[in-house]
Design a protein around this motif. Structure first.
Motif, PDB file in Angstrom:
ATOM      1  N   MET A  55       0.817  -1.215   0.000  1.00  0.00           N
ATOM      2  CA  MET A  55       0.000   0.000   0.000  1.00  0.00           C
ATOM      3  C   MET A  55       0.853   1.268   0.000  1.00  0.00           C
ATOM      4  O   MET A  55       0.352   2.361  -0.241  1.00  0.00           O
ATOM      5  N   LEU A  56       2.141   1.114   0.293  1.00  0.00           N
ATOM      6  CA  LEU A  56       3.046   2.267   0.264  1.00  0.00           C
ATOM      7  C   LEU A  56       3.612   2.388  -1.147  1.00  0.00           C
ATOM      8  O   LEU A  56       4.582   1.742  -1.514  1.00  0.00           O
ATOM      9  N   ASN A  57       2.982   3.213  -1.973  1.00  0.00           N
ATOM     10  CA  ASN A  57       3.339   3.359  -3.381  1.00  0.00           C
ATOM     11  C   ASN A  57       3.963   4.720  -3.652  1.00  0.00           C
ATOM     12  O   ASN A  57       3.660   5.702  -2.974  1.00  0.00           O
ATOM     13  N   PHE A  58       4.814   4.765  -4.679  1.00  0.00           N
ATOM     14  CA  PHE A  58       5.298   6.044  -5.182  1.00  0.00           C
ATOM     15  C   PHE A  58       5.441   5.934  -6.701  1.00  0.00           C
ATOM     16  O   PHE A  58       5.699   4.862  -7.232  1.00  0.00           O
ATOM     17  N   PRO A  59       5.227   7.046  -7.425  1.00  0.00           N
ATOM     18  CA  PRO A  59       5.197   6.974  -8.884  1.00  0.00           C
ATOM     19  C   PRO A  59       6.567   6.699  -9.483  1.00  0.00           C
ATOM     20  O   PRO A  59       7.586   7.183  -9.009  1.00  0.00           O
ATOM     21  N   VAL A  60       6.558   5.903 -10.555  1.00  0.00           N
ATOM     22  CA  VAL A  60       7.784   5.624 -11.316  1.00  0.00           C
ATOM     23  C   VAL A  60       7.723   6.318 -12.665  1.00  0.00           C
ATOM     24  O   VAL A  60       8.693   6.892 -13.126  1.00  0.00           O
ATOM     25  N   GLY A  61       6.565   6.274 -13.312  1.00  0.00           N
ATOM     26  CA  GLY A  61       6.422   6.963 -14.590  1.00  0.00           C
ATOM     27  C   GLY A  61       5.292   6.387 -15.407  1.00  0.00           C
ATOM     28  O   GLY A  61       5.025   5.192 -15.360  1.00  0.00           O
ATOM     29  N   ALA A  62       4.622   7.250 -16.169  1.00  0.00           N
ATOM     30  CA  ALA A  62       3.571   6.860 -17.118  1.00  0.00           C
ATOM     31  C   ALA A  62       2.487   6.011 -16.473  1.00  0.00           C
ATOM     32  O   ALA A  62       2.023   5.034 -17.045  1.00  0.00           O
ATOM     33  N   THR A 177      15.072   2.507 -18.040  1.00  0.00           N
ATOM     34  CA  THR A 177      15.998   3.157 -17.101  1.00  0.00           C
ATOM     35  C   THR A 177      15.300   3.484 -15.790  1.00  0.00           C
ATOM     36  O   THR A 177      15.842   3.240 -14.699  1.00  0.00           O
ATOM     37  N   ALA A 178      14.094   4.027 -15.889  1.00  0.00           N
ATOM     38  CA  ALA A 178      13.351   4.381 -14.680  1.00  0.00           C
ATOM     39  C   ALA A 178      12.985   3.142 -13.872  1.00  0.00           C
ATOM     40  O   ALA A 178      13.162   3.110 -12.641  1.00  0.00           O
ATOM     41  N   MET A 179      12.477   2.108 -14.549  1.00  0.00           N
ATOM     42  CA  MET A 179      12.064   0.900 -13.848  1.00  0.00           C
ATOM     43  C   MET A 179      13.248   0.214 -13.170  1.00  0.00           C
ATOM     44  O   MET A 179      13.175  -0.161 -11.993  1.00  0.00           O
ATOM     45  N   LEU A 180      14.337   0.032 -13.916  1.00  0.00           N
ATOM     46  CA  LEU A 180      15.487  -0.672 -13.342  1.00  0.00           C
ATOM     47  C   LEU A 180      16.142   0.142 -12.238  1.00  0.00           C
ATOM     48  O   LEU A 180      16.530  -0.397 -11.193  1.00  0.00           O
ATOM     49  N   GLY A 181      16.247   1.460 -12.440  1.00  0.00           N
ATOM     50  CA  GLY A 181      16.867   2.309 -11.425  1.00  0.00           C
ATOM     51  C   GLY A 181      16.081   2.330 -10.129  1.00  0.00           C
ATOM     52  O   GLY A 181      16.625   2.071  -9.044  1.00  0.00           O
ATOM     53  N   TRP A 182      14.785   2.608 -10.229  1.00  0.00           N
ATOM     54  CA  TRP A 182      13.949   2.658  -9.031  1.00  0.00           C
ATOM     55  C   TRP A 182      13.867   1.310  -8.335  1.00  0.00           C
ATOM     56  O   TRP A 182      13.944   1.215  -7.105  1.00  0.00           O
ATOM     57  N   HIS A 183      13.708   0.263  -9.123  1.00  0.00           N
ATOM     58  CA  HIS A 183      13.501  -1.044  -8.509  1.00  0.00           C
ATOM     59  C   HIS A 183      14.778  -1.675  -7.985  1.00  0.00           C
ATOM     60  O   HIS A 183      14.719  -2.597  -7.171  1.00  0.00           O
ATOM     61  N   THR A 184      15.929  -1.177  -8.416  1.00  0.00           N
ATOM     62  CA  THR A 184      17.166  -1.591  -7.761  1.00  0.00           C
ATOM     63  C   THR A 184      17.222  -1.015  -6.350  1.00  0.00           C
ATOM     64  O   THR A 184      17.603  -1.701  -5.386  1.00  0.00           O
ATOM     65  N   LEU A 185      16.794   0.243  -6.219  1.00  0.00           N
ATOM     66  CA  LEU A 185      16.719   0.853  -4.886  1.00  0.00           C
ATOM     67  C   LEU A 185      15.661   0.171  -4.028  1.00  0.00           C
ATOM     68  O   LEU A 185      15.873  -0.086  -2.841  1.00  0.00           O
ATOM     69  N   ILE A 186      14.516  -0.121  -4.646  1.00  0.00           N
ATOM     70  CA  ILE A 186      13.471  -0.831  -3.910  1.00  0.00           C
ATOM     71  C   ILE A 186      13.986  -2.196  -3.463  1.00  0.00           C
ATOM     72  O   ILE A 186      13.669  -2.666  -2.365  1.00  0.00           O
ATOM     73  N   GLY A 187      14.790  -2.846  -4.309  1.00  0.00           N
ATOM     74  CA  GLY A 187      15.344  -4.150  -3.968  1.00  0.00           C
ATOM     75  C   GLY A 187      16.196  -4.106  -2.715  1.00  0.00           C
ATOM     76  O   GLY A 187      16.183  -5.046  -1.910  1.00  0.00           O
ATOM     77  N   LEU A 188      16.936  -3.018  -2.527  1.00  0.00           N
ATOM     78  CA  LEU A 188      17.746  -2.887  -1.315  1.00  0.00           C
ATOM     79  C   LEU A 188      16.852  -2.821  -0.078  1.00  0.00           C
ATOM     80  O   LEU A 188      17.122  -3.469   0.938  1.00  0.00           O
ATOM     81  N   GLY A 189      15.782  -2.025  -0.171  1.00  0.00           N
ATOM     82  CA  GLY A 189      14.844  -1.958   0.944  1.00  0.00           C
ATOM     83  C   GLY A 189      14.135  -3.277   1.162  1.00  0.00           C
ATOM     84  O   GLY A 189      13.930  -3.694   2.308  1.00  0.00           O
TER      85      GLY A 189
END
Length: 233
Positions: A55-62, A177-189
Motif C-alpha cells: 500500500m506504500l506506493n510512489f510513482p515511477v512513470g507513465a 531506465t526508470a524501472m530498473l533504477g527505481w527497482h534496484t533501490l526498492i530491492g535494497l529496501g
C-alpha cells in the motif's frame, strides 16, 4: 509495479492473463504439499503483511508505481506455491477495492509479482542457500539476496512486456531506465525488510519457515543416554 488498465495492448494483456491463470491453477495444487495445520495461519499473516507493505506506493512513470513486492519473503516463509496464491489474492483485493492496478491488467500484475517475483526469489534463495553453510541462520542472508534480485528482475520482465505491447506514450529506453533504477533501490529496501522479518520468525519458530525445512531435516538426532549411576539409582 502495479500496471494500470490500458498500459499494455489487448493481446499482451490476454496472454499474461492466460499465464497468470495457469500459474494460479498450478499453485492451488502445489500449495497442498506446502501447508498443514501449523503453517496455514502463517500464510494468512504473510498475505496481510504483503498487502500492507504494497500500500506504500510512489510513482515511477507513465502511470506505473513502485513499492515492495514481497514475493521472495512469502516464498521463503510459506513456500513458492503458497506465495503465488497469497500474492494473487492481495493483487485481486487491491484491484477490486483500492483501484491499485487495473482489472484488465490483473493477469499482468499476477504474472509479474506472483510468478516472476516469487519464483525468481525462490530459485535465487535455493541457489544461495546451497552455497552457504547448512545452518538455519544462513536462511536469513539467502532470503535477503533473493529479495534483492527478484525486484529488478520483475521490473525487467515488465519492460519486456512493454516492448511487446506497450501503449503508453513513453520511450522504451526511458521506461527501462526508470524501472530498473527505481527497482534496484526498492530491492535494497526489500532485502532489508525480508531479512528482518525472516530473522524474527527463524529466531522464534524455525520449524514454520518453509525455506528452513531442508536444513532442519539434515540435523542429526542426538540421543542422550543416562549415566550408569543414574540408572542404578
Amino acid at each position: 509495479m502495479h500496471v494500470p488498465d490500458g498500459f499494455l495492448d489487448v493481446p499482451t494483456s490476454v496472454g499474461t492473463a492466460v499465464v497468470a491463470a495457469t500459474g494460479v491453477g498450478l499453485a492451488l495444487r502445489g500449495a497442498r504439499r506446502e501447508l498443514d495445520d501449523r503453517t496455514a495461519p502463517l500464510a494468512g499473516l504473510v498475505a496481510a503483511f504483503v498487502f500492507a507493505a504494497q500500500m506504500l506506493n510512489f510513482p515511477v512513470g507513465a502511470g506505473t508505481s513502485g513499492h515492495l513486492l514481497g514475493g521472495a519473503l512469502a516464498a521463503v516463509l510459506v513456500g513458492p506455491w503458497t506465495a503465488t496464491l497469497s500474492i494473487a489474492v492481495v493483487l485481486l483485493v487491491q484491484g477490486l477495492l483500492f483501484a491499485d492496478g487495473g482489472l484488465t491488467a490483473l493477469g499482468t500484475n499476477v504474472t509479474l509479482m506472483g510468478l516472476v517475483g516469487v519464483w525468481t526469489g525462490w530459485l535465487v534463495f535455493r541457489t544461495v542457500q546451497g552455497l552457504l553453510p547448512k545452518r538455519v541462520s544462513m536462511v536469513v542472508p539467502a532470503a535477503a539476496v533473493a529479495a534483492f534480485v527478484s525486484v529488478p528482475v520483475a521490473a525487467l520482465a515488465f519492460t519486456g512486456l512493454y516492448a511487446v505491447g506497450g501503449q503508453a506514450p513513453i520511450p522504451l529506453g526511458s521506461l527501462a531506465t526508470a524501472m530498473l533504477g527505481w527497482h534496484t533501490l526498492i530491492g535494497l529496501g526489500e532485502a532489508a525488510i525480508t531479512g528482518l522479518v525472516v530473522s524474527a520468525v527463524v529466531a522464534v519458530r524455525p520449524d514454520l519457515v518453509h525455506g528452513a525445512r531442508r536444513v532442519l531435516a539434515t540435523r542429526k538426532l542426538v540421543v542422550v543416554r543416562p549415566e550408569r549411576d543414574e540408572v542404578a539409582a
